[in-house]
Design a protein around this motif. Structure first.
Motif, PDB file in Angstrom:
ATOM      1  N   ALA A 356      12.690 -92.403 -17.464  1.00 52.79           N
ATOM      2  CA  ALA A 356      12.596 -93.353 -17.166  1.00 52.79           C
ATOM      3  C   ALA A 356      11.243 -93.970 -17.457  1.00 52.79           C
ATOM      4  N   GLY A 357      10.287 -92.983 -17.662  1.00 58.01           N
ATOM      5  CA  GLY A 357       8.892 -93.219 -17.641  1.00 58.01           C
ATOM      6  C   GLY A 357       7.926 -93.536 -16.223  1.00 58.01           C
ATOM      7  N   THR A 358       8.390 -93.165 -15.069  1.00 55.37           N
ATOM      8  CA  THR A 358       8.193 -94.249 -14.516  1.00 55.37           C
ATOM      9  C   THR A 358       7.800 -93.108 -13.265  1.00 55.37           C
ATOM     10  N   VAL A 359       5.916 -92.728 -12.393  1.00 55.69           N
ATOM     11  CA  VAL A 359       5.865 -92.201 -12.289  1.00 55.69           C
ATOM     12  C   VAL A 359       5.821 -92.265 -10.793  1.00 55.69           C
ATOM     13  N   VAL A 360       6.867 -92.155 -10.050  1.00 57.14           N
ATOM     14  CA  VAL A 360       6.558 -92.490  -8.220  1.00 57.14           C
ATOM     15  C   VAL A 360       5.857 -91.667  -7.442  1.00 57.14           C
ATOM     16  N   ASN A 361       5.808 -92.064  -6.677  1.00 52.50           N
ATOM     17  CA  ASN A 361       5.250 -91.092  -5.412  1.00 52.50           C
ATOM     18  C   ASN A 361       4.179 -89.816  -5.775  1.00 52.50           C
ATOM     19  N   ARG A 362       3.210 -91.180  -6.979  1.00 53.76           N
ATOM     20  CA  ARG A 362       1.925 -89.805  -7.312  1.00 53.76           C
ATOM     21  C   ARG A 362       0.721 -89.064  -6.203  1.00 53.76           C
ATOM     22  N   ILE A 363       0.533 -88.532  -6.401  1.00 46.99           N
ATOM     23  CA  ILE A 363      -0.257 -87.965  -5.480  1.00 46.99           C
ATOM     24  C   ILE A 363      -1.849 -87.261  -6.369  1.00 46.99           C
ATOM     25  N   GLU A 364      -2.572 -87.968  -5.770  1.00 50.53           N
ATOM     26  CA  GLU A 364      -4.267 -88.469  -6.431  1.00 50.53           C
ATOM     27  C   GLU A 364      -5.234 -88.170  -5.485  1.00 50.53           C
ATOM     28  N   VAL A 365      -5.824 -87.411  -5.089  1.00 48.29           N
ATOM     29  CA  VAL A 365      -7.172 -87.116  -4.201  1.00 48.29           C
ATOM     30  C   VAL A 365      -8.511 -87.788  -5.373  1.00 48.29           C
ATOM     31  N   ASP A 366      -9.477 -88.063  -4.935  1.00 46.45           N
ATOM     32  CA  ASP A 366     -10.089 -89.074  -5.208  1.00 46.45           C
ATOM     33  C   ASP A 366     -11.463 -88.479  -5.313  1.00 46.45           C
ATOM     34  N   PRO A 367     -12.262 -88.824  -6.475  1.00 42.10           N
ATOM     35  CA  PRO A 367     -12.545 -88.033  -7.068  1.00 42.10           C
ATOM     36  C   PRO A 367     -14.338 -87.427  -6.600  1.00 42.10           C
ATOM     37  N   GLU A 368     -14.603 -87.691  -5.004  1.00 41.83           N
ATOM     38  CA  GLU A 368     -15.620 -87.059  -4.324  1.00 41.83           C
ATOM     39  C   GLU A 368     -15.029 -85.962  -3.620  1.00 41.83           C
ATOM     40  N   THR A 369     -13.957 -87.198  -2.413  1.00 41.07           N
ATOM     41  CA  THR A 369     -13.380 -85.843  -1.819  1.00 41.07           C
ATOM     42  C   THR A 369     -13.050 -84.500  -2.578  1.00 41.07           C
ATOM     43  N   GLU A 370     -12.013 -84.702  -4.201  1.00 41.62           N
ATOM     44  CA  GLU A 370     -11.984 -82.628  -4.767  1.00 41.62           C
ATOM     45  C   GLU A 370     -13.275 -82.108  -5.332  1.00 41.62           C
ATOM     46  N   ARG A 371     -13.893 -82.719  -6.129  1.00 47.63           N
ATOM     47  CA  ARG A 371     -15.434 -82.465  -5.767  1.00 47.63           C
ATOM     48  C   ARG A 371     -15.729 -81.732  -4.351  1.00 47.63           C
ATOM     49  N   TRP A 372     -15.483 -81.715  -3.392  1.00 41.66           N
ATOM     50  CA  TRP A 372     -16.153 -81.098  -1.833  1.00 41.66           C
ATOM     51  C   TRP A 372     -15.054 -79.913  -1.596  1.00 41.66           C
ATOM     52  N   ALA A 373     -13.612 -81.219  -1.681  1.00 39.50           N
ATOM     53  CA  ALA A 373     -13.146 -79.339  -1.191  1.00 39.50           C
ATOM     54  C   ALA A 373     -12.944 -78.074  -1.993  1.00 39.50           C
ATOM     55  N   LEU A 374     -12.859 -78.328  -3.468  1.00 47.44           N
ATOM     56  CA  LEU A 374     -13.334 -77.818  -4.777  1.00 47.44           C
ATOM     57  C   LEU A 374     -14.557 -76.272  -4.410  1.00 47.44           C
ATOM     58  N   VAL A 375     -15.418 -77.386  -4.173  1.00 44.61           N
ATOM     59  CA  VAL A 375     -16.318 -75.502  -3.016  1.00 44.61           C
ATOM     60  C   VAL A 375     -15.683 -75.036  -2.301  1.00 44.61           C
ATOM     61  N   ALA A 376     -14.881 -75.648  -1.331  1.00 38.31           N
ATOM     62  CA  ALA A 376     -14.308 -74.775  -0.108  1.00 38.31           C
ATOM     63  C   ALA A 376     -13.280 -73.541  -0.950  1.00 38.31           C
ATOM     64  N   LEU A 377     -12.790 -74.266  -2.132  1.00 39.12           N
ATOM     65  CA  LEU A 377     -11.360 -73.398  -2.129  1.00 39.12           C
ATOM     66  C   LEU A 377     -12.431 -72.685  -2.977  1.00 39.12           C
ATOM     67  N   GLU A 378     -13.214 -72.816  -4.132  1.00 32.67           N
ATOM     68  CA  GLU A 378     -13.863 -71.906  -4.560  1.00 32.67           C
ATOM     69  C   GLU A 378     -14.602 -71.001  -4.446  1.00 32.67           C
ATOM     70  N   ARG A 379     -15.014 -70.688  -3.203  1.00 37.90           N
ATOM     71  CA  ARG A 379     -15.840 -70.150  -2.026  1.00 37.90           C
ATOM     72  C   ARG A 379     -14.921 -68.543  -1.429  1.00 37.90           C
ATOM     73  N   MET A 380     -13.315 -69.669  -0.839  1.00 35.14           N
ATOM     74  CA  MET A 380     -12.630 -68.516  -0.799  1.00 35.14           C
ATOM     75  C   MET A 380     -12.570 -67.457  -2.432  1.00 35.14           C
ATOM     76  N   LEU A 381     -11.664 -67.749  -3.054  1.00 38.26           N
ATOM     77  CA  LEU A 381     -11.804 -67.490  -4.549  1.00 38.26           C
ATOM     78  C   LEU A 381     -12.679 -66.287  -4.765  1.00 38.26           C
ATOM     79  N   ALA A 382     -13.416 -66.745  -3.720  1.00 42.50           N
ATOM     80  CA  ALA A 382     -14.278 -65.693  -4.818  1.00 42.50           C
ATOM     81  C   ALA A 382     -14.487 -64.743  -4.211  1.00 42.50           C
ATOM     82  N   LEU A 383     -14.142 -64.745  -2.771  1.00 44.10           N
ATOM     83  CA  LEU A 383     -14.335 -64.212  -1.156  1.00 44.10           C
ATOM     84  C   LEU A 383     -13.671 -62.625  -2.103  1.00 44.10           C
ATOM     85  N   PRO A 384     -13.394 -61.376  -1.213  1.00 46.58           N
ATOM     86  CA  PRO A 384     -13.020 -59.639  -1.821  1.00 46.58           C
ATOM     87  C   PRO A 384     -11.507 -60.491  -1.167  1.00 46.58           C
TER      88      PRO A 384
END
Length: 390
Positions: A356-384
């Motif tokens: 119907a064109g309505t996005v319900v219960n959208r989950i959005e992480v604010d940009p600053e939180t996303e930036r630093w969370a991505l840093v921690a995730l990328e460190r994990m992805l760089a692990l062997p």
């Protein structure tokens, strides 16, 4: 308000925000008894076509899994979503922290939907950012913070992942916790690890895989002054475990392992590392959800297994492998109650709203939180090794 004062609200019909956080539903859900629910879900999904990508966690109900484009554990699903940049809508049939991870990893034009906002995670909720920041401050006052490397399990909120990113830490999954800890201890000559939020995964990995002793581990209780620890205990510890646990895996008991071994000759006990240490010590095999699935798939016909993980998955494995005896490692029914909040009525409501064109219960992480969370995730992805697996 006492329990007798709480209103009894039919699912999706009304709201009482004082009695339960996150239950507000802008619009009526279909009735669970609606005989057309399956047809409605199928029609809505077909109408959306490639615009929608439905993710189903292994612990989800069968009625929901039936409409998932992919199934898996939390991080695998988030990466699967990121690999589908053309999908405008990501409908995550899991819990809140999983949808946050999907939002972090997907593109800015993609929108992540959680069919029920009350589908949280009790473990993730046991480590709040304000609590962790107070713990960090206490460690600074004790003179040990400069030696502490924070490591958070994937089952944590985005702001806890961001805390780890800002403070030189990393995210881990149940598959690569050992590799993440090896990385953490290599960051500083006198390194200590603050492991969030599941004490059992942290303890089991440190003691059974890293060779640390139980005496090397202390438990930080956020509900006690200074975590219930002295400065000397913090200085002596190598592993500071947050007092959190999984409400499902924490139920399994060592005495049930003994009883099942007595009842079923030759039974093999297979458990998740979120189980208590004394349960893990009695198990034959320990591993992530994906490890459990692959172990059963590879097991010979006629073998017997007692599995310590969420009941939806255990029942699904038993149905898929009738040539093997598969039993649940608990005497009582033990579903993940928050995961089970996402049912077919919620999925139908979310999909039909998108049509119907309505996005319900959208989950959005604010940009600053996303930036630093991505840093921690990328460190994990760089692990062997096993970094890309759950």
């Amino acid at each position: 308000m006492t329990t007798v004062d709480l209103p009894l609200l039919p699912l999706g019909r009304g709201v009482d925000l004082e009695s339960e956080r996150g239950v507000e539903c802008p619009g009526d859900l279909p009735a669970a008894s609606d005989p057309d629910l399956v047809a409605r879900a199928r029609a809505a999904k077909e109408a959306l076509g490639d615009q929608v990508f439905v993710l189903g966690h292994h612990y989800q109900r069968d009625e929901v899994i039936a409409f998932a484009d992919v199934t898996g554990d939390s991080f695998k699903l988030a990466r699967d979503a990121a690999a589908r940049p053309d999908a405008r809508y990501i409908v995550f049939c899991g819990v809140h922290f999983m949808a946050e991870s999907a939002d972090i990893l997907t593109g800015p034009d993609q929108q992540v939907v959680l069919p029920d906002l009350a589908a949280g995670c009790s473990m993730a909720d046991m480590a709040r950012l304000t609590q962790v920041e107070l713990a960090w401050q206490a460690m600074q006052e004790a003179g040990v913070a400069d030696s502490v490397v924070p490591v958070t399990y994937m089952n944590s909120s985005a702001d806890i992942k961001a805390f780890c990113g800002r403070n030189g830490g990393v995210v881990c999954t149940s598959s690569n916790a050992e590799v993440a800890l090896e990385w953490a201890y290599a960051q500083k000559p006198d390194a200590k690890v603050l492991f969030l939020p599941d004490q059992h995964l942290g303890r089991n990995t440190a003691v059974l895989q890293m060779g640390l002793s139980l005496d090397d581990c202390v438990v930080w209780d956020p509900h006690r002054p200074n975590g219930g620890l002295t400065a000397e205990q913090l200085r002596d510890a190598r592993m500071i475990l947050w007092k959190g646990h999984c409400s499902v895996h924490g139920r399994f008991a060592p005495e049930v392992v003994d009883e099942l071994r007595a009842e079923i000759p030759g039974v093999q006990v297979l458990v998740h590392p979120e189980c208590r240490h004394e349960v893990v010590l009695k198990a034959d095999l320990v591993g992530s959800t994906e490890f459990i699935i692959k172990t059963i798939e590879a097991a010979p016909a006629g073998s017997s297994w007692a599995i310590g993980t969420e009941l939806n998955l255990v029942q699904r494995l038993a149905a898929a492998h009738p040539d093997k005896q598969i039993v649940f490692l608990d005497k009582t029914v033990c579903y993940c109650s928050t995961m089970n909040r996402i049912d077919l009525p919620h999925l139908v409501w979310a999909l039909e709203s998108l049509v119907a064109g309505t996005v319900v219960n959208r989950i959005e992480v604010d940009p600053e939180t996303e930036r630093w969370a991505l840093v921690a995730l990328e460190r994990m992805l760089a692990l062997p090794g096993k970094s890309a697996r759950d």
